[in-house]
Design an enzyme around this catalytic site. Structure first.
Site, mmCIF file in Angstrom:
data_model
loop_
_atom_site.group_PDB
_atom_site.id
_atom_site.type_symbol
_atom_site.label_atom_id
_atom_site.label_comp_id
_atom_site.label_asym_id
_atom_site.label_seq_id
_atom_site.Cartn_x
_atom_site.Cartn_y
_atom_site.Cartn_z
ATOM 1 N N HIS A 1 0.775 -1.231 0.000
ATOM 2 C CA HIS A 1 0.000 0.000 0.000
ATOM 3 C C HIS A 1 0.816 1.295 0.000
ATOM 4 O O HIS A 1 0.650 2.103 -0.898
ATOM 5 C CB HIS A 1 -0.994 0.035 1.172
ATOM 6 C CG HIS A 1 -2.149 -0.890 1.005
ATOM 7 N ND1 HIS A 1 -2.086 -2.213 1.385
ATOM 8 C CD2 HIS A 1 -3.369 -0.707 0.484
ATOM 9 C CE1 HIS A 1 -3.231 -2.807 1.116
ATOM 10 N NE2 HIS A 1 -4.029 -1.917 0.562
ATOM 11 N N HIS B 1 -5.945 -2.434 8.561
ATOM 12 C CA HIS B 1 -5.769 -2.275 7.125
ATOM 13 C C HIS B 1 -5.407 -0.829 6.766
ATOM 14 O O HIS B 1 -6.145 -0.101 6.119
ATOM 15 C CB HIS B 1 -7.033 -2.695 6.367
ATOM 16 C CG HIS B 1 -6.753 -2.996 4.926
ATOM 17 N ND1 HIS B 1 -6.870 -4.248 4.389
ATOM 18 C CD2 HIS B 1 -6.331 -2.200 3.908
ATOM 19 C CE1 HIS B 1 -6.545 -4.215 3.108
ATOM 20 N NE2 HIS B 1 -6.208 -2.980 2.803
ATOM 21 N N HIS C 1 -9.354 5.217 1.068
ATOM 22 C CA HIS C 1 -7.947 5.084 0.715
ATOM 23 C C HIS C 1 -7.337 6.480 0.579
ATOM 24 O O HIS C 1 -8.008 7.414 0.143
ATOM 25 C CB HIS C 1 -7.766 4.322 -0.597
ATOM 26 C CG HIS C 1 -7.915 2.841 -0.453
ATOM 27 N ND1 HIS C 1 -9.131 2.245 -0.226
ATOM 28 C CD2 HIS C 1 -7.007 1.833 -0.488
ATOM 29 C CE1 HIS C 1 -8.971 0.930 -0.130
ATOM 30 N NE2 HIS C 1 -7.689 0.656 -0.295
#
Length: 608
Positions: free
Chosen positions: A273, A383, A462
């Site tokens: 990520h 996450h 995100h």
């Protein structure tokens, strides 16, 4: 017999000499100077000099001293010109003039102007070189629908003020079966199974690929230490690119020269990520613990919940273990997640399904650790998908998808504020929640999951990036991509009711308030919905916002749960404050991750 062998050898030598180009033959017994043909007044043209970037080249200096150069890639008819300056340090580094932005499967005309210093005489020379590049060659994935070659761009709109843009598109191919021999589950858990084929390219505003990454020399799906999903591409202040994959993090220039290629420090594993090149010269890596002993004495590998800060030499200078900083047992968002799309673990057969409190509690009692939705260290409870350093107070801002929260954490490992719906936050974290306000600073009426018009929190978002040029120590602007899954802590009655947003918030860190100042995407509805991935980012050079809805438009068979097409991502760029895009490009048949503006002048040490 000896006579026959001698005659055969002499014949072979004569044949070899006769077939060499005349300029490659030196005097008898002398050295061979060169074999390659020379086009202009410089040396050989080497395409893809570092075996990483097939649409690049170096025109060798031919033994001359070069002081500066300008390169212009002559465009195709109605195409986009790429031109940039090359300073002496780049000419010395590459042994000639680096060429970026060539067309694939095309005989490119490259105009160069350079200052040559020879025998004390300096002169400026202008000439053209012609360079052919082969067609784009992606790694074959063997999918049952589109091939990587179908990865194309359809340009919908380009404002003339943005016509010089180059966009680096960081996408993700299918999983490869080559990694099925790699097993690493001691201690238990982790996320090693992520091993998608890289699909990274730079597009111009005409929809042409002008650069792409050939990962074959640095990515090996059969090697634990060279496999993984390539993610977190950033262009550093020095113009080079950094990113990570699996157990590696790397830095390369845009011609493909390796600056460094490092394994993660031994305390960590499973990069994915985000890799933030911070203003202090360090890098913040989103990783996991390679060996964590839980309070119940179980040794596990954690999942996407550690930030490691490394210096320029790769030495770890600090770490943020999020299970010690946040609440790893807040399950409200996790239970509301669409289990068909827990980030890149997409299973269409589970679309719309959620976890009950009982199911989650039962799972958390087991020894099932790894990349699964759950609570506590060892499961995918946080996450984290982005990290951004704030130099004004030496802190980091993270995006935690599975908490639907944007969070600021200080160097002292204390939470400074949380941008999130209040539901499920216990003390002391609930005291750090920001209060939504309108443009006049008055509080907006909210429940614990929703607010009245003009404001919404982000849901499974995100990228949470501080907009540096518009922020100060007290008031900061933050951009984010609000994916929109589990909006309001629930799944809607119909999947088609889901939508995503690009959003910008204004946060008063003293007053602990947050104002929503801009959004886009709600009006596009489900067409623009991205269940996972994506990006929203400010670009100071044009005072603009870039939004990439990276997994919009996928289709699948409801009966089998199998995908029948890849997503068709949308890229938009907006002038600050406007909701009509200045640029709109749709990419076909590719699973998007992120996109960013690539500055070619910055790449060669000439930021504009």
């Amino acid at each position: 017999m000896k006579h026959s062998l001698l005659m055969l050898a002499l014949g072979a030598a004569v044949f070899s000499s006769a077939t060499l180009p005349a300029h490659a033959m030196g005097a008898v017994g002398g050295p061979v100077v060169r074999y390659a043909s020379i086009q202009g007044q410089l040396g050989e043209v080497i395409v893809n000099p570092y075996k990483v970037a097939p649409l690049t080249a170096v025109i060798k200096n031919g033994g001359y001293d070069l002081e500066s150069a300008t390169v212009t890639i002559v465009p195709k008819e109605n195409g986009q010109t790429i031109t940039y300056n090359v300073p002496k340090k780049q000419l010395l580094t590459h042994g000639g003039i680096p060429v970026f932005g060539l067309y694939a499967d095309y005989r490119n005309e490259v105009k160069v102007s350079y200052v040559r210093d020879f025998n004390g005489k300096k002169e400026t020379i202008n000439e053209s070189y012609f360079i052919y590049c082969s067609p784009v060659s992606w790694i074959n994935q063997g999918t049952n629908y589109e091939s990587p070659e179908d990865f194309t761009a359809i340009v919908k709109k380009v404002d003339p003020a943005f016509s010089d843009r180059l966009y680096l598109i960081s996408n993700i191919g299918d999983e490869t079966g080559l990694n099925n021999r790699a097993v690493w589950n001691n201690p238990m858990g982790g996320a090693l199974t992520w091993n998608f084929v890289p699909q990274i390219a730079v597009f111009d505003t005409k929809g042409e690929i002008r650069w792409y990454l050939d990962p074959r020399t640095i990515w090996d799906p059969e090697s634990i230490y060279s496999a993984g999903v390539m993610m977190g591409f950033r262009q550093n202040d020095d113009g080079a690119l950094t990113w990570g994959f699996g157990q590696k993090y790397v830095k390369y220039d845009i011609i493909g020269r390796e600056i460094w290629n490092r394994r993660l420090p031994a305390s960590y594993n499973d990069y994915s990520h985000s890799m933030d090149p911070a203003q202090n010269g360090h890098y913040f890596l989103r990783v996991a613990s390679a060996d964590h002993r839980r309070p119940d004495n179980k040794r596990i590998r954690t999942v996407r919940d550690v930030i490691a800060e490394v210096d320029e030499d790769g030495v770890v200078v600090d770490e943020f273990k999020l299970w010690d900083i946040l609440d790893p047992y807040r399950s409200d968002v996790i239970r509301a997640l669409d289990q068909g799309a827990v980030c890149l673990n997409i299973d269409a057969s589970k679309a719309g399904h959620t976890l009950s409190a009982e199911e989650l509690a039962q799972q958390d009692k087991t020894d099932n650790f790894g990349d699964i939705a759950g609570t506590g260290a060892g499961r995918n409870w946080a996450h984290v998908n982005s990290v951004d350093y704030d130099p004004s107070d030496d802190s980091i801002i993270i995006s935690s998808r599975h908490q639907s929260a944007i969070i600021k954490i200080g160097r002292d490992k204390k939470v400074k504020w949380i941008l999130s719906a209040p539901k499920g936050w216990r003390a002391p974290w609930k005291d750090a929640l920001l209060t939504p306000v309108d443009k006049n600073g008055k509080p907006i009426k909210c429940t614990d999951v929703s607010c009245e018009g003009g404001f919404d929190w982000t849901w499974t978002q995100h990228t949470a990036f501080r907009i540096d040029s518009k922020s100060d120590k007290d008031v900061i602007y933050v951009s984010a991509f609000d994916n929109g899954d589990a909006r309001g802590m629930e799944q809607p009655a119909l999947p088609s009711m889901k939508y995503s947003r690009a959003v910008v918030y204004k946060i008063d860190q003293k007053k602990m308030t947050v104002e929503q100042v801009w959004e886009y995407g709600k009006e596009r509805g489900h067409e623009w919905f991205s269940p996972v991935t994506s990006l929203t980012e400010y670009n100071p050079d044009k005072n603009s916002i870039l939004a990439y809805s990276a997994t919009a438009g996928a289709s699948f068979d409801l009966q089998s749960g199998a995908f029948t097409s890849s997503p068709n991502p949308w890229l938009e760029e907006f002038k600050w404050g406007e909701t009509e895009p200045a640029v709109e490009i749709q990419f076909k048949n590719t699973s998007g991750y992120q996109a960013m503006v690539l500055d070619v002048n910055k790449a060669f040490g000439n930021p504009q």
